[in-house]
Write a protein that holds these residues in place. Sequence first.
Motif, short mmCIF file in Angstrom:
data_model
loop_
_atom_site.label_atom_id
_atom_site.label_comp_id
_atom_site.label_asym_id
_atom_site.label_seq_id
_atom_site.Cartn_x
_atom_site.Cartn_y
_atom_site.Cartn_z
N ASP A 124 -34.10 -39.43 -21.87
CA ASP A 124 -33.58 -38.99 -23.16
C ASP A 124 -33.14 -37.53 -23.14
N ASN A 125 -33.47 -36.80 -22.09
CA ASN A 125 -33.06 -35.41 -21.88
C ASN A 125 -33.69 -34.43 -22.87
N HIS A 126 -34.72 -34.84 -23.59
CA HIS A 126 -35.38 -33.91 -24.49
C HIS A 126 -35.97 -32.73 -23.73
N ALA A 127 -36.59 -32.99 -22.57
CA ALA A 127 -37.15 -31.90 -21.77
C ALA A 127 -36.04 -30.99 -21.26
N VAL A 128 -34.91 -31.58 -20.88
CA VAL A 128 -33.76 -30.80 -20.40
C VAL A 128 -33.27 -29.85 -21.48
N PHE A 129 -33.07 -30.37 -22.68
CA PHE A 129 -32.60 -29.55 -23.79
C PHE A 129 -33.60 -28.42 -24.08
N ALA A 130 -34.89 -28.76 -24.05
CA ALA A 130 -35.92 -27.77 -24.35
C ALA A 130 -35.94 -26.66 -23.30
N PHE A 131 -35.87 -27.03 -22.03
CA PHE A 131 -35.85 -26.01 -20.97
C PHE A 131 -34.66 -25.06 -21.15
N HIS A 132 -33.50 -25.63 -21.48
CA HIS A 132 -32.33 -24.79 -21.69
C HIS A 132 -32.55 -23.82 -22.85
N LEU A 133 -33.09 -24.32 -23.95
CA LEU A 133 -33.32 -23.48 -25.12
C LEU A 133 -34.37 -22.41 -24.85
N LEU A 134 -35.23 -22.65 -23.87
CA LEU A 134 -36.25 -21.68 -23.50
C LEU A 134 -35.74 -20.66 -22.48
N GLN B 3 -25.48 -43.46 -15.46
CA GLN B 3 -24.36 -42.63 -15.92
C GLN B 3 -24.30 -42.58 -17.44
N ARG B 4 -24.66 -43.69 -18.10
CA ARG B 4 -24.62 -43.70 -19.56
C ARG B 4 -25.65 -42.74 -20.15
N GLN B 5 -26.82 -42.65 -19.54
CA GLN B 5 -27.81 -41.69 -20.01
C GLN B 5 -27.26 -40.28 -19.93
N LEU B 6 -26.61 -39.97 -18.81
CA LEU B 6 -26.05 -38.64 -18.62
C LEU B 6 -24.89 -38.39 -19.58
N ASP B 7 -24.02 -39.39 -19.76
CA ASP B 7 -22.89 -39.23 -20.67
C ASP B 7 -23.36 -38.95 -22.09
N ASN B 8 -24.37 -39.69 -22.53
CA ASN B 8 -24.86 -39.52 -23.89
C ASN B 8 -25.52 -38.16 -24.07
N ALA B 9 -26.27 -37.73 -23.05
CA ALA B 9 -26.91 -36.41 -23.12
C ALA B 9 -25.87 -35.30 -23.05
N GLN B 10 -24.86 -35.48 -22.22
CA GLN B 10 -23.83 -34.46 -22.06
C GLN B 10 -23.03 -34.26 -23.34
N SER B 11 -22.84 -35.33 -24.09
CA SER B 11 -22.10 -35.20 -25.35
C SER B 11 -22.88 -34.35 -26.34
N ILE B 12 -24.19 -34.46 -26.32
CA ILE B 12 -25.03 -33.62 -27.20
C ILE B 12 -24.95 -32.16 -26.75
N ALA B 13 -25.05 -31.93 -25.43
CA ALA B 13 -24.97 -30.56 -24.91
C ALA B 13 -23.62 -29.93 -25.24
N LYS B 14 -22.56 -30.70 -25.11
CA LYS B 14 -21.22 -30.19 -25.41
C LYS B 14 -21.09 -29.84 -26.88
N HIS C 26 -23.29 -28.75 -28.85
CA HIS C 26 -24.03 -27.53 -29.20
C HIS C 26 -23.69 -26.35 -28.28
N GLY C 27 -22.76 -26.56 -27.34
CA GLY C 27 -22.35 -25.48 -26.46
C GLY C 27 -23.41 -25.08 -25.46
N TRP C 28 -24.21 -26.05 -25.02
CA TRP C 28 -25.29 -25.76 -24.07
C TRP C 28 -24.78 -25.87 -22.64
N ASP C 29 -25.07 -24.87 -21.83
CA ASP C 29 -24.64 -24.83 -20.43
C ASP C 29 -25.68 -25.52 -19.56
N ILE C 30 -25.54 -26.82 -19.43
CA ILE C 30 -26.47 -27.65 -18.65
C ILE C 30 -25.66 -28.43 -17.62
#
Length: 267
Positions: free
Chosen positions: A68-78, A89-100, A102-106
Amino acid sequence: MKKATLKIIDKWNEISDSDWYNRYRTDDAIHAIMKNPAGAFHPTAFALLKDHLGTFQGKQILVPSSGDNHAVFAFHLLGAKVTSSDISQRQLDNAQSIAKKHGWDILFSLGNTITLDVFTNNTYDLIYTSNGVFVWIDDLPSMFENIYRVLKSGGIYISFDIHPFTRPFTDSDPAKEAKIMIHKPYDHTDLGLEKHWRIQDLLNAIIRSGLSVKHIEEMYPEVGTYWFESTGGRAGLTDAELKKLYDWKSNPLAAIPAWLSVVSRKD
């Protein structure tokens, strides 16, 4: 590629777009992480991360089987520099759309957690695997050997996953008084696509990889951290009924540790 691996990929590409899994991507779910990144982790697991990593700022972190990339998002925000890797690939695509959004560099990278073959040696300060990873791994020694390979010298690997002691047990109808039952022996680890590893399987594979085990933490159910709050009939229970289920005197499963974390280091 193994047929079993292909089946796992197909399964997770399908699950990723399900109504059940989309609840992890709602605006409310993501905003909760933005408001409190530490809340993406079990409180004890987050304490271990802070104790052994020191600071997140500028650290190179890899999250394989990122889900779900919750840990990924949290690490970035920290403040960390995070790479998210998953076999789906679908997991990554869905997570990448959220990062995009919010402008997160992941960095998102398709890859197999067992081989980590898209990652170079001696790269990461921390590798973190979260709940539900080990069950999809059919080659623990290779996984840990490659975690060792891509960690920097002095790098840390921290796992947080379901405690193997929970695997043999099930319980009665949640709408009735909870009664503990055994539905399989502890040493029945192979369930087809799923693998229910024992503690000895995990620790021996970690030790043989060259990683040095520094700390082990067994975590009991805490309010907000146990799977029964959102599954089955218990999703509709009142707060009072849920609280009762955390009391081992009324719910024997609460006497068993729910989660296991292992902290290892590349010396």
